[in-house]
Design a protein around this motif. Structure first.
Motif, PDB file in Angstrom:
ATOM      1  N   MET A   1      64.414  36.465 -32.828  1.00 55.20           N
ATOM      2  CA  MET A   1      65.288  37.133 -31.906  1.00 55.20           C
ATOM      3  C   MET A   1      66.445  36.330 -31.369  1.00 55.20           C
ATOM      4  SD  MET A   1      65.294  39.827 -28.858  1.00 55.20           S
ATOM      5  CE  MET A   1      64.473  39.090 -27.540  1.00 55.20           C
ATOM      6  N   LYS A   2      67.395  36.631 -31.495  1.00 53.55           N
ATOM      7  CA  LYS A   2      68.768  35.789 -31.106  1.00 53.55           C
ATOM      8  C   LYS A   2      69.646  36.636 -29.928  1.00 53.55           C
ATOM      9  CE  LYS A   2      70.017  32.588 -34.611  1.00 53.55           C
ATOM     10  NZ  LYS A   2      70.654  32.380 -35.963  1.00 53.55           N
ATOM     11  N   TYR A   4      72.966  36.485 -27.531  1.00 59.84           N
ATOM     12  CA  TYR A   4      74.338  36.043 -27.337  1.00 59.84           C
ATOM     13  C   TYR A   4      75.190  36.290 -25.772  1.00 59.84           C
ATOM     14  CZ  TYR A   4      74.043  35.749 -32.604  1.00 59.84           C
ATOM     15  OH  TYR A   4      73.734  35.473 -33.694  1.00 59.84           O
ATOM     16  N   GLU A  42      74.470  30.888 -28.023  1.00 62.94           N
ATOM     17  CA  GLU A  42      73.536  31.763 -29.028  1.00 62.94           C
ATOM     18  C   GLU A  42      72.114  31.009 -28.499  1.00 62.94           C
ATOM     19  OE1 GLU A  42      74.376  31.314 -33.101  1.00 62.94           O
ATOM     20  OE2 GLU A  42      72.301  30.981 -33.423  1.00 62.94           O
ATOM     21  N   SER A  44      67.803  31.092 -28.999  1.00 60.71           N
ATOM     22  CA  SER A  44      66.699  31.762 -29.636  1.00 60.71           C
ATOM     23  C   SER A  44      65.404  31.121 -29.385  1.00 60.71           C
ATOM     24  CB  SER A  44      66.901  31.467 -31.346  1.00 60.71           C
ATOM     25  OG  SER A  44      67.589  30.188 -31.665  1.00 60.71           O
ATOM     26  N   VAL A  85      63.438  26.969 -25.955  1.00 65.74           N
ATOM     27  CA  VAL A  85      64.400  27.731 -26.406  1.00 65.74           C
ATOM     28  C   VAL A  85      65.248  26.736 -27.122  1.00 65.74           C
ATOM     29  CG1 VAL A  85      65.658  27.252 -24.214  1.00 65.74           C
ATOM     30  CG2 VAL A  85      66.377  29.166 -25.626  1.00 65.74           C
ATOM     31  N   LEU A 116      66.152  37.087 -23.024  1.00 68.53           N
ATOM     32  CA  LEU A 116      65.307  36.541 -24.151  1.00 68.53           C
ATOM     33  C   LEU A 116      63.809  36.689 -24.011  1.00 68.53           C
ATOM     34  CD1 LEU A 116      65.605  35.260 -27.101  1.00 68.53           C
ATOM     35  CD2 LEU A 116      65.310  33.105 -25.805  1.00 68.53           C
TER      36      LEU A 116
END
Ligand SMILES: C[C@](O)(CO)[C@H](O)COP(=O)(O)OP(=O)(O)OC[C@H]1O[C@@H](n2ccc(N)nc2=O)[C@H](O)[C@@H]1O
Ligand SMILES: Nc1ncnc2c1ncn2[C@@H]1O[C@H](COP(=O)(O)OP(=O)(O)OP(=O)(O)O)[C@@H](O)[C@H]1O
Length: 284
Positions: A1-2, A4, A42, A44, A85, A116
């Protein structure tokens, strides 16, 4: 999963220094708002317990000196997160400019990692974490327009200024925030800006009043060290900006402009001698 996150730049519509505190920081009164000039982050998840930062900008640290790294480390430690991360910073805000670029990246990292990792950290708690990273970070967590007191971390939301254009210009000068506060002397200030009057201008939604009440006592230090910043202010006014001020500890100068027709004249006039010029809208 990303995930933003947008990390916008701030400008100080007014900044007054009340006194120096025993902890070395200065007690301030500032009114800040956000402009539509933003870094993009960004994020992830990484399976390995590590923090990796990358950026297209060659001129910022990518290790523990980066404020986004520090924000990720703080949240991991405080909430016992074992996964890692990867954070990519697409830098658009000029660095060390008085626009809180690093602070806004840190705030965006706190917001992004909260999502996240599904940590459900409240806005209040995120601001407290932010205050551990820097005085401008709590404001950057929530954004909008606010009165900031204490050392900048005690926030009272205010109405946004009337929408307008903001022309920002940064000369190639490096200014250290710590040095500017260190050289500041209250007794040298003839007329202090007023948070009360700026607040009244915002509440009455009067653009001319907002322009009239712009003021930043740190200009007394930065303009003395770098007279070319004073020249930049004068040029912006001469080219037709409705109100002009240095943001934070500088060196960026911003001009508020109500009429779109004037913006390109100011922008082109400044580009003649200043490489970094931006014409953006307020983030309202
Ligand atoms: C100039 C402004 O950007 C205006 O919004 C802020 O007041 C500064 O915010 P910042 O860059 O997040 O500041 P910090 O990273 O917390 O502090 C950098 C240095 O500035 C000085 N500092 C900062 C804030 C404050 N209220 N008093 C201070 O004297 C301190 O020497 C400190 O070591
Ligand atoms: N994510 C980041 N983006 C930009 N600079 C960073 C970042 N992390 C650490 N830094 C370092 O922080 C210093 C200040 O940069 P920054 O752009 O935040 O200044 P600033 O706009 O003057 O901040 P402020 O207005 O909060 O005082 C620079 O010397 C830079 O190397």
């Amino acid at each position: 999963m990303k995930i933003y996150e947008k990390a916008p730049a701030k400008i100080n519509l007014m900044l007054d220094v009340l006194h120096k505190r025993p902890d070395g920081y200065h007690e301030v009164e500032m009114i800040m708002t956000m402009v539509d000039l933003a870094d993009r982050l960004e994020m992830s998840a990484l399976p390995r317990d590590t923090i990796i930062i990358s950026s297209q900008a060659g001129y910022i640290p990518l290790d523990e000196k980066n404020l986004a790294f520090q924000a990720a480390k703080l949240i991991k430690e405080r909430y016992n997160v074992r996964s890692g991360v990867y954070i990519h910073l697409d830098k658009k805000i000029p660095v060390a400019a008085g626009l809180a670029g690093g602070s806004s990246d840190a705030a965006a990292t706190l917001r992004g990692l909260n999502r996240l990792w599904g940590l459900n950290i409240s806005g209040e708690e995120l601001k407290k974490l932010g205050a551990e990273l820097g005085s401008d970070v709590p404001f950057c967590v929530t954004g909008g327009t606010a009165l900031a007191t204490g050392r900048g971390e005690v926030l009272t939301p205010l109405p946004n200024p009337p929408q307008c254009w903001v022309v920002l210009a940064k000369l190639p000068i490096n200014v250290s925030t710590a040095e500017v506060y260190g050289r500041y002397r209250n007794e040298r200030i003839e007329k202090h800006p007023s948070a009360e009057r700026m607040r009244a201008a915002l509440e009455s939604r009067s653009f001319p009043e907002v322009c009239r009440e712009l003021g930043n006592v740190l200009e007394s230090v930065t303009l003395h060290m770098h007279p070319e910043v004073a020249h930049l202010k004068e040029t912006m006014l001469r080219l037709g900006a409705d109100g002009v001020l240095m943001s934070g500890s500088g060196p960026t100068v911003f001009g508020l402009v109500s009429k779109e027709a004037k913006v390109s004249r100011i922008y082109n006039g400044l580009r003649g001698f200043c490489k970094e010029v931006y014409a953006v809208r307020l983030l309202t």
